[in-house]
Design an enzyme around this catalytic site. Structure first.
Site, PDB file in Angstrom:
ATOM      1  N   LYS A  38     -40.302  49.211  -2.547  1.00 19.05           N
ATOM      2  CA  LYS A  38     -41.169  48.031  -2.429  1.00 19.05           C
ATOM      3  C   LYS A  38     -41.354  47.655  -0.955  1.00 19.05           C
ATOM      4  CE  LYS A  38     -41.204  43.017  -3.443  1.00 19.05           C
ATOM      5  NZ  LYS A  38     -40.598  41.915  -4.225  1.00 19.05           N
ATOM      6  N   ASP A  65     -43.471  37.878   1.904  1.00 19.62           N
ATOM      7  CA  ASP A  65     -43.760  37.370   0.560  1.00 19.62           C
ATOM      8  C   ASP A  65     -43.766  35.843   0.562  1.00 19.62           C
ATOM      9  OD1 ASP A  65     -44.085  36.946  -2.125  1.00 19.62           O
ATOM     10  OD2 ASP A  65     -42.090  37.668  -2.722  1.00 19.62           O
ATOM     11  N   LYS A  88     -43.970  29.991  -2.889  1.00 26.49           N
ATOM     12  CA  LYS A  88     -42.528  29.739  -2.888  1.00 26.49           C
ATOM     13  C   LYS A  88     -42.215  28.403  -2.213  1.00 26.49           C
ATOM     14  CE  LYS A  88     -40.862  34.534  -2.490  1.00 26.49           C
ATOM     15  NZ  LYS A  88     -40.127  34.580  -3.762  1.00 26.49           N
ATOM     16  N   ASP A  99     -38.656  41.532   2.524  1.00 30.78           N
ATOM     17  CA  ASP A  99     -39.093  41.966   1.197  1.00 30.78           C
ATOM     18  C   ASP A  99     -39.634  43.393   1.180  1.00 30.78           C
ATOM     19  OD1 ASP A  99     -39.143  41.332  -1.461  1.00 30.78           O
ATOM     20  OD2 ASP A  99     -41.105  40.355  -1.415  1.00 30.78           O
ATOM     21  N   ASP A 116     -46.099  35.424  -7.534  1.00 32.56           N
ATOM     22  CA  ASP A 116     -44.849  35.712  -6.821  1.00 32.56           C
ATOM     23  C   ASP A 116     -44.116  36.923  -7.423  1.00 32.56           C
ATOM     24  OD1 ASP A 116     -42.922  35.411  -4.922  1.00 32.56           O
ATOM     25  OD2 ASP A 116     -41.983  33.632  -5.819  1.00 32.56           O
ATOM     26  N   ARG A 170     -43.514  44.259  -8.476  1.00 28.53           N
ATOM     27  CA  ARG A 170     -43.707  45.194  -9.600  1.00 28.53           C
ATOM     28  C   ARG A 170     -45.142  45.706  -9.662  1.00 28.53           C
ATOM     29  NH1 ARG A 170     -41.577  40.748 -13.655  1.00 28.53           N
ATOM     30  NH2 ARG A 170     -40.516  40.219 -11.712  1.00 28.53           N
TER      31      ARG A 170
END
Ligand code: BES
Ligand code: MN
Ligand code: ZN
Length: 492
Positions: A257, A262, A269, A280, A339, A343
């Site tokens: 990833k 992020d 967030k 991240d 968020d 994936r």
């Protein structure tokens, strides 16, 4: 990087390190030192200290013994516990922290030291003396510069020292990439760093896909997550092809990833949760570092690392909760929460690997969920696989490397949580077991590789809140060590 040299006839140095075995009396400590010709008074003082010190044999315990105006001017008694690789790694890390700023240090290895002792010692020294510096920094922080490892004969230890050096370099690369602030680090920057690092090793090749190419080939997840940023997404493909290996070496595809920052996107967030989100891309950093390490060691296994890179930002062009994304293999997902972006980029990379790269084994690493830390705490990654043997081999490699992973269940009864009315899948169901449901989502993109796939959620161990053993505060490079160890066990 700290210089570690194997020496057979060490010159006098200011500081001499004596390893202490369990229950070690002075005699045990001194089996190591004949080669150093220590004066009798030094040995007597070490013996006297050992007679009274408690737990001097515990791995990484350090007892300083100053000897002003004499030679050597300092003895350090360092505990080596059970004497296995992990204990020597702790001892090495403790030494690196104790000897900050010293110039001349010699460690007297026990005469019967194994190569793995030297590997552990060297990795501990190198990993703990790591410091992150900004590319334009002009001062070097104080750290141990050079250490002599005194042995009876260097030849048996050279391979172990070389393996440790490659491991430490790979980990340093992963840590540097991850520590770099996102004012510098963006998808294009990361791709350029991979190109520069790969150029140092023959046998490595890099392909970088830019947004137009990603669109032409249908990488809908990477494009959706990257859409909100002025700094567009990339897909980096780094390949190591061994020439020496047989006609058909095993092919391992590693996916990491690579979210260079992020914010959470539109599902933004809270401020404290966002502070460290430059990390991240720790999964991408680890797979790139391990692949470069495999090339440096010329391992007889074909490795392809994929780093799907994007910056998850809040803007007028950002993707939205409720959007439906079409992934590389045509499977669609309904975004429940912007968020849960990791994936989405991983799904494209997994599908691409399965479709185009014909891997024998597929492993992905990701700082995927906060739930990893809820379940397992700060230093343990969550590992998922349908294949018990494969899972076991990766957990064992992590263990030997000094990282830790724990196998978690791909619980079949949670699969129904992924059901969406708009698309094939919900991206993030939000019904508990956040790390497990993320793994179940990814599994949908593994196709025929379903039984030869490992997913590792390493959000928690990717960062150290303070110096801790061989970890330096900040990025840990989690996974570079594990993957490199594991790759070294793969045979055709
Ligand atoms: N990058 C985060 C996960 C993370 C959290 C990594 C803390 C390191 C430390 C990830 O993209 C994320 O935001 N995950 C969400 C998923 C949720 C929205 C389903 C999470 O864990 O809260
Ligand atoms: Mn996120
Ligand atoms: Zn994320």
């Amino acid at each position: 990087m700290l210089a570690i040299r194997l020496v057979v006839d060490p010159a006098t140095s200011d500081t001499v390190v004596l390893p202490v075995h369990p229950g070690g009396d002075a005699a045990a400590a001194t089996t190591a030192v004949t080669a150093l010709h220590l004066p009798a008074d030094a040995l007597a003082e070490a013996a006297a200290l050992l007679a009274t010190a408690e737990n001097a044999d515990a791995a990484g315990a350090v007892q300083p013994l100053p000897r002003p105006l004499r030679i050597p001017s300092r003895l350090l008694l360092v505990g080596i516990g059970t004497g296995d690789e992990a204990a020597w790694r702790s001892a090495g890390a403790a030494l690196a922290r104790t000897c900050t700023g010293e110039t001349s240090v010699t460690i007297a290895m026990p005469v019967d030291a194994s190569p793995r002792a030297v590997r552990g010692l060297a990795e501990g020294l190198w990993l703990a003396s790591y410091r992150f510096r900004m590319p334009d920094a002009d001062t070097d922080p104080p750290t141990l510069r050079e250490i002599a490892v005194a042995v009876a004969d260097a030849a048996p230890y050279e391979g172990a020292l070389a393996a440790a050096r490659t491991t430490a370099r790979a980990t340093r690369l992963a840590r540097d990439l991850t520590n770099t602030p996102s004012s510098l680090k963006n998808p294009a920057w990361f791709a350029a760093e991979v190109e520069a690092a790969a150029a140092e090793h023959p046998g490595l090749s890099v392909t970088v896909r830019e947004p137009a190419q990603l669109a032409a080939e249908g990488f809908g997840g990477i494009l959706a997550v990257g859409r909100g940023s002025a700094r567009g997404p990339r897909l980096v493909e780094l390949a190591w092809r061994p020439e020496e290996a047989g006609a058909t070496p095993k092919h391992v595809v590693l996916i990491g990833k690579g979210i260079t920052f992020d914010t959470g996107g539109i599902s933004i967030k809270p401020r404290d949760a966002m502070k460290l989100m430059r990390k991240d891309m720790g999964g991408a950093a680890a797979v790139i570092a391990a692949t470069i390490g495999a090339a440096a060691l010329r391992l007889p296994v074909r490795v392809t690392a994929l780093a799907p890179l994007a910056e998850n930002m809040v803007s007028g062009s950002a993707f939205r909760p409720g959007d439906v994304i079409r992934h590389y293999n045509g499977v669609t997902s309904e975004t429940t929460n912007s968020d849960a972006e990791g994936r989405l980029v991983l799904a494209d990379a997994l599908a691409y690997a399965v479709d185009r790269l014909a891997p024998d084994v597929l492993i992905d690493l990701a700082t995927l969920t906060g739930a990893n830390a809820v379940a397992l705490g700060k230093r343990t990654a969550a590992l998922y696989s349908e294949n018990g043997e494969l899972a076991g081999s990766v957990v064992a490699a992590a263990d030997e490397a000094g990282e830790r992973a724990w196998r978690m269940p791909l619980a079949t009864d949670y699969v129904e949580y992924l059901g969406s009315e708009l698309a094939d899948l919900y991206s993030a169901p939000d019904r508990g077991a956040g790390s497990v449901t993320a793994a179940l989502f990814l599994r949908e993109f593994t196709g025929a590789l379903r039984d030869r796939w490992v997913h590792i959620d390493m959000s928690a161990p990717s960062w150290a809140e303070g110096n801790d053993g061989e970890l330096t505060k900040g990025a840990t490079g989690w996974g570079a060590r594990t993957l490199l160890r594991w790759l070294a066990t793969v045979t055709s």
